[in-house]
Write a protein that holds these residues in place. Sequence first.
Motif, short mmCIF file in Angstrom:
data_model
loop_
_atom_site.label_atom_id
_atom_site.label_comp_id
_atom_site.label_asym_id
_atom_site.label_seq_id
_atom_site.Cartn_x
_atom_site.Cartn_y
_atom_site.Cartn_z
N MET A 122 45.44 5.05 51.65
CA MET A 122 44.61 4.83 50.47
C MET A 122 45.38 5.30 49.24
O MET A 122 46.06 6.33 49.27
CB MET A 122 43.26 5.55 50.59
CG MET A 122 43.34 7.04 50.83
SD MET A 122 41.74 7.80 51.24
CE MET A 122 40.84 7.60 49.71
N TRP A 123 45.29 4.51 48.18
CA TRP A 123 45.95 4.83 46.92
C TRP A 123 44.89 5.20 45.90
O TRP A 123 43.93 4.44 45.67
CB TRP A 123 46.75 3.63 46.42
CG TRP A 123 48.04 3.39 47.14
CD1 TRP A 123 49.29 3.75 46.73
CD2 TRP A 123 48.22 2.72 48.40
NE1 TRP A 123 50.23 3.35 47.65
CE2 TRP A 123 49.60 2.71 48.69
CE3 TRP A 123 47.34 2.14 49.32
CZ2 TRP A 123 50.13 2.14 49.84
CZ3 TRP A 123 47.86 1.57 50.48
CH2 TRP A 123 49.23 1.58 50.73
N VAL A 124 45.04 6.37 45.27
CA VAL A 124 44.02 6.90 44.36
C VAL A 124 44.60 7.01 42.95
O VAL A 124 45.69 7.56 42.76
CB VAL A 124 43.52 8.28 44.84
CG1 VAL A 124 42.44 8.81 43.90
CG2 VAL A 124 42.99 8.19 46.27
N SER A 125 43.86 6.50 41.98
CA SER A 125 44.33 6.48 40.60
C SER A 125 44.35 7.88 40.00
O SER A 125 43.65 8.79 40.43
CB SER A 125 43.41 5.60 39.76
OG SER A 125 42.09 6.15 39.76
N THR A 126 45.17 8.02 38.98
CA THR A 126 45.20 9.26 38.20
C THR A 126 44.76 8.94 36.77
O THR A 126 44.43 7.80 36.46
CB THR A 126 46.61 9.88 38.21
OG1 THR A 126 47.56 8.90 37.79
CG2 THR A 126 46.97 10.34 39.62
N HIS A 127 44.75 9.97 35.92
CA HIS A 127 44.11 9.80 34.61
C HIS A 127 44.86 8.81 33.71
O HIS A 127 45.50 7.91 34.21
CB HIS A 127 43.88 11.15 33.93
CG HIS A 127 45.12 11.88 33.56
ND1 HIS A 127 45.89 11.53 32.50
CD2 HIS A 127 45.71 12.98 34.10
CE1 HIS A 127 46.91 12.38 32.39
NE2 HIS A 127 46.83 13.25 33.34
N HIS A 128 44.80 8.94 32.40
CA HIS A 128 45.12 7.87 31.46
C HIS A 128 44.12 6.73 31.69
O HIS A 128 44.50 5.57 31.85
CB HIS A 128 46.56 7.36 31.61
CG HIS A 128 47.60 8.37 31.26
ND1 HIS A 128 47.74 8.89 29.99
CD2 HIS A 128 48.55 8.96 32.01
CE1 HIS A 128 48.73 9.75 29.97
NE2 HIS A 128 49.24 9.83 31.18
N ARG A 129 42.84 7.11 31.73
CA ARG A 129 41.75 6.14 31.94
C ARG A 129 41.94 5.36 33.23
O ARG A 129 41.67 4.17 33.31
CB ARG A 129 41.62 5.22 30.72
CG ARG A 129 41.45 5.99 29.42
CD ARG A 129 41.12 5.11 28.25
NE ARG A 129 41.13 5.89 27.01
CZ ARG A 129 40.13 6.66 26.59
NH1 ARG A 129 39.04 6.73 27.31
NH2 ARG A 129 40.22 7.34 25.46
N GLN A 130 42.43 6.05 34.26
CA GLN A 130 42.68 5.50 35.61
C GLN A 130 43.75 4.41 35.59
O GLN A 130 43.82 3.60 36.51
CB GLN A 130 41.39 5.00 36.26
CG GLN A 130 40.23 5.97 36.22
CD GLN A 130 40.62 7.39 36.64
OE1 GLN A 130 41.37 7.57 37.58
NE2 GLN A 130 40.11 8.38 35.93
N LEU A 131 44.61 4.42 34.57
CA LEU A 131 45.73 3.48 34.51
C LEU A 131 47.04 4.17 34.88
O LEU A 131 48.11 3.55 34.83
CB LEU A 131 45.85 2.89 33.09
CG LEU A 131 44.67 2.04 32.62
CD1 LEU A 131 44.81 1.72 31.14
CD2 LEU A 131 44.58 0.76 33.42
#
Length: 546
Positions: free
Chosen positions: A407-416
């Motif tokens: 599973m790949w999970v987003s990080t901040h910068h508005r999830q970009l």
Amino acid sequence: MRKLIIATLLLFALLITWTQSWLFIPKPKIDDLSIVHHQLDSLGEGRLVYHKNFINVQKDGLWELYTEGSPFEIGYATGILTKDILHKHEDAFISKVIENSPIQSHFGVRLFNSLFHRHLDNRILPEYLEEIYGLSQHTKKEFDVFGDDYQRVLNYHGLYDLERSFDKVEINSSVSFAIGKSKTNNQGILIGRNFEYDLNDEFQRDKIIHFVYPESGFKFASLTWGGFIGTVTGMNEMGLTVATHPIKSDQPTKATYPVSIIGREILQYAMTVDEAYNIALTKDSYVRESFLVASAFDTTAIIIEKTPDGIDSIHIDQEALVATNHLQSKKLNETHLYNLDHATYYKSIRLRELIDNQQSFDVHAMANVLRDTKGFENTTIGFGNHKSVNALNLHHSVIFKPKTRQMWVSTHHRQLGKYYCYNLDSVFSNTQNYPPKTSLASKEFTLPEADFIYSQEYRNYNSYKSFVELITNWSPKDPPFKDKELMHFKRLNPESYQTYEHLGDYYRKLRDWDMAAINYRIALSKEVSSIHLKQEIEEKLYALRN
């Protein structure tokens, strides 16, 4: 007369007894409390260990949490390791609880909240009550005026069910989609997921990826927040994934089995889509919810749609399955007619368009879809528009590859920002090592951040959000904005209807009715996020004419 007085007293006594039964609920009885006697150790900045449990706080706003043991042990360890984020998120929960209450005094809020959630503890499985009880030991004591710690955390799980009015579902319109193996070059099913739950900016920035090794059921990972044991997005060790979607519902008069706990039970105890369906079938729900469930064992995906009156499922076709925030099953008799004015329907059409335009999918292609900010047929509809697949307002964005348990999970910068990869097989095989690794992610599979975050448009959008706060809080007592400042604001996000609505509101405060009307008309000429918000702008314009 004497009989009437006695009857009245008996009735009053019964009323008090009934009120106390839901105002002061009993706590679970825990036989083994040994977990509370361990010491919390620090391994450096953002790294804590408690007995066999630990947390790594990454700089990207991602909290990697691992817990194991009995339900109470998992809950207690979760609370002590996530206390900082738990306290921040509880502030947001209490604000929302007060907002939903018709009575604003402390006791009034407690009374209303307890009445709505009365006997909630009788509907949830004992193991989840014990986990909630363990977690509740670490809440903010200053909020005890709204109920004791256990009752508050229990009720927070019903809060997700309360946010079901049409405008709230439209604004918090989450998406998920499954791509069939015919379009993944036989990599198995791929699932993309964007989740919106807008409480405040602080809530959006930080998220917990919780790896759980329970005494019973399957090991699993869940994307969550402080004070919450339910599941809105997750995958278990067998490669079964869950993504939940709130659907417009009549305002419930009391809580039943929280839908997020249904999602948790599916994640913990199901391996196939049929098992997931059967778990959902056995639970009562007073709100509407859909669950996109995919299974590596079945190599398939379904949408389970559940209402207070029934349940149905929709199976993936050869290529794709799309879920947003409206019912798709004909059996459940959706009475509301959806069209492109509705964010949930608009997003589903846009997702289908993006999927049809892509010949084949890998995780990079999935990320591109989840990051899309355009409108139907690639039109520009303004950044932050809730009709976009990515409204730049997400709590989390996730890609699942069930076949390989990745599973790949987003990080901040508005999830970009970057998508960190977690392999569940690897994570759970390495959690017994001490000291734990500084990160549980498989960094070699990290997906790079979106190019968009380095663009002038993205910098403009961040400036735009700051200006929105200024213009929203402006009052006639303050000095007016200069014309060049307002022109600059307009250029920061020129295709957004919100830009012109904010300008209309500003000119209305200035009592410049002509300029207010001009900007409201421009706002209505743009792609407005929802039919409810469009009606609000129309009402503002109508009020100017009268």
